[in-house]
Design an enzyme around this catalytic site. Structure first.
Site, mmCIF file in Angstrom:
data_model
loop_
_atom_site.group_PDB
_atom_site.id
_atom_site.type_symbol
_atom_site.label_atom_id
_atom_site.label_comp_id
_atom_site.label_asym_id
_atom_site.label_seq_id
_atom_site.Cartn_x
_atom_site.Cartn_y
_atom_site.Cartn_z
ATOM 1 N N SER A 92 0.837 -1.284 0.014
ATOM 2 C CA SER A 92 -0.086 0.021 0.048
ATOM 3 C C SER A 92 0.824 1.228 0.029
ATOM 4 C CB SER A 92 -0.763 0.037 1.318
ATOM 5 O OG SER A 92 -1.763 -1.010 1.523
HETATM 6 C C1 LIG Z 1 -3.429 -4.316 -0.084
HETATM 7 S S1 LIG Z 1 -2.705 -5.914 0.004
HETATM 8 C C2 LIG Z 1 -2.051 -5.867 1.719
HETATM 9 C C3 LIG Z 1 -0.803 -5.172 1.768
HETATM 10 C C4 LIG Z 1 0.183 -5.537 2.972
HETATM 11 N N1 LIG Z 1 -0.486 -5.192 4.135
HETATM 12 C C5 LIG Z 1 1.556 -5.093 2.929
HETATM 13 O O1 LIG Z 1 2.029 -4.523 3.701
HETATM 14 O O2 LIG Z 1 2.010 -5.410 1.822
HETATM 15 C C6 LIG Z 1 -4.371 -6.789 0.423
HETATM 16 C C7 LIG Z 1 -4.115 -8.253 1.034
HETATM 17 O O3 LIG Z 1 -5.306 -8.567 1.338
HETATM 18 C C8 LIG Z 1 -5.147 -9.883 1.015
HETATM 19 N N2 LIG Z 1 -6.496 -10.717 1.341
HETATM 20 C C9 LIG Z 1 -7.621 -10.776 0.509
HETATM 21 N N3 LIG Z 1 -8.674 -11.226 0.814
HETATM 22 C C10 LIG Z 1 -8.259 -12.061 2.116
HETATM 23 C C11 LIG Z 1 -8.848 -12.599 3.134
HETATM 24 N N4 LIG Z 1 -10.143 -13.137 3.036
HETATM 25 N N5 LIG Z 1 -8.116 -12.967 4.121
HETATM 26 C C12 LIG Z 1 -6.826 -12.722 4.263
HETATM 27 N N6 LIG Z 1 -6.261 -11.845 3.396
HETATM 28 C C13 LIG Z 1 -7.067 -11.573 2.376
HETATM 29 C C14 LIG Z 1 -4.688 -10.152 -0.292
HETATM 30 O O4 LIG Z 1 -4.066 -11.599 -0.722
HETATM 31 C C15 LIG Z 1 -3.679 -9.161 -0.332
HETATM 32 O O5 LIG Z 1 -2.088 -9.526 0.017
#
Ligand SMILES: C[S@@+](CC[C@H](N)C(=O)[O-])C[C@H]1O[C@@H](n2cnc3c(N)ncnc32)[C@H](O)[C@@H]1O
Length: 356
Positions: A92
């Site tokens: 992000s």
């Molecule tokens: C914007 S990215 C996260 C960025 C992360 N916090 C970082 O510092 O790199 C959103 C993440 O949410 C995860 N995601 C989506 N649905 C999810 C779920 N049901 N449970 C856990 N993670 C999920 C995606 O795989 C993705 O890696």
């Protein structure tokens, strides 16, 4: 961590410059988070990313290395994982991460436990762990390759939070309760499991959830069993959706958008560019098809929306202007055992129910 002293020095200098920029813009004000951003090396967590054309920009590729080095030290969101043609994870934008971490209101030295939904690269988990310690941070993601890479990078940089492969919709009951739950993916409503896994307590002791909902951030505090209430924060927040299941299940191609001339509508084009109008629309009509033009840094420069029923957009626009164009900070969210409502100006104001 990197053993190349020149790279270590260069990255530390560029990180310090980014931290200064985040402080100057007012997004990073807490000295403890400032130290975390200075120390945790984002470049280790983002060894490559995909630019807006889908090209891989990588530390390991002589041709793109300089572009990679600049980008990981800039205030940019970087797509790090694609499934088919779709972006399914990203690091992000650092300013948004700083805003969220500060809004999480963690306290040092009291053994607070935080659950992060959406490990992605592991960078946010590293920032949390730097501040709170290994035992205080639990992070989950649905993607096995992301979890494996994040775990390795966390260890490489000296952090060992609990990194768990799981669908975050269900939280992580094994290590609950949590004082804070932070989602780095967008929710349509608050999953009941998160409410169940929050620390109970009264007033400031009660657990809190911070998550992107619609296109803004909401922070709610537990008010009772399966109950919570709070407000949206000012400004926008554009996040990938919380998936139900792994990314393998998502369509590799977006459904074709309708072709032909845009329909005329009473909603002025300027309203679509206005985050405040888009926020209300994201709450009232959460499943519209949006398309954005992005600049080189991945920031939206124009927004288009497809709707089977333009009269709904016009209705929402009338509502928006009747209430003097409210920004997200004028809305709040009340969750109870039966329903979840977003309200305007107060729990007794106009309200819209969220579908689970
Ligand atoms: C914007 S990215 C996260 C960025 C992360 N916090 C970082 O510092 O790199 C959103 C993440 O949410 C995860 N995601 C989506 N649905 C999810 C779920 N049901 N449970 C856990 N993670 C999920 C995606 O795989 C993705 O890696």
């Amino acid at each position: 961590m990197t053993t190349d002293p020149d790279l270590a020095q260069a990255t530390a200098a560029r990180r310090a410059a980014l931290v200064q920029a985040l402080s100057d813009s007012g997004d990073l004000t807490d000295p403890a988070w400032r130290t975390a951003f200075e120390r945790v090396p984002r470049h280790v967590f983002v060894p490559y990313f995909y630019d807006h054309t889908g090209r891989r920009i990588s530390a390991g590729d002589a041709e793109t290395r300089d572009a990679w080095f600049d980008a990981v030290h800039e205030d940019r969101a970087l797509v790090t994982h694609r499934t088919g043609g779709a972006a399914t994870s990203s690091s992000s934008q650092p300013s948004v991460m700083a805003i969220m971490l500060e809004a999480l209101r963690v306290e040092d030295g009291v053994g607070m436990k935080v659950l992060e939904i959406g490990t992605g690269t592991g960078y946010n988990a590293a920032l949390l762990t730097h501040r709170l310690g290994n035992d205080s941070v639990v992070t989950v993601d649905t993607e096995p390759d992301l979890i494996a890479a994040a775990r390795a990078r966390l260890i490489e940089t000296g952090y060992e939070p609990h990194v768990v492969l799981a669908d975050g919709t269900h939280g992580h009951p094994d290590l609950a309760p949590y004082d804070r739950i932070i989602a780095t993916c967008r929710i349509d409503s608050v999953p009941p499991a998160w409410l169940r896994q929050l620390t109970d307590g009264t007033g400031s002791d009660a657990g809190q959830i911070l998550a992107p909902l619609g296109n803004a951030l909401v922070r709610v505090r537990r008010t009772g069993p399966l109950q919570a209430e709070g407000r949206f924060l000012p400004g926008g927040a554009c996040f990938m959706p919380l998936r139900h299941g792994t990314a393998d299940g998502i369509p590799t191609r977006r459904p074709a958008l309708p072709t032909g001339k845009a329909r005329s509508t009473d909603v002025p084009a300027s309203a679509l560019a206005d985050n405040a109008y888009r926020f209300l629309l994201s709450i009232v009509e959460p499943h519209l098809d949006w398309q954005y033009d992005l600049d080189d840094a991945g920031r939206p420069t124009a927004a288009r929306v497809w709707s089977p029923d333009w009269s709904r957009l016009e209705e929402v626009y009338r509502l928006f202007t009747e209430h003097d164009g409210p920004g997200p900070e004028r809305y709040g969210l009340t969750v109870d055992q039966e329903a979840q409502h977003v309200w305007l100006d107060g729990p007794g104001g106009p309200c819209w129910s969220l579908r689970p």
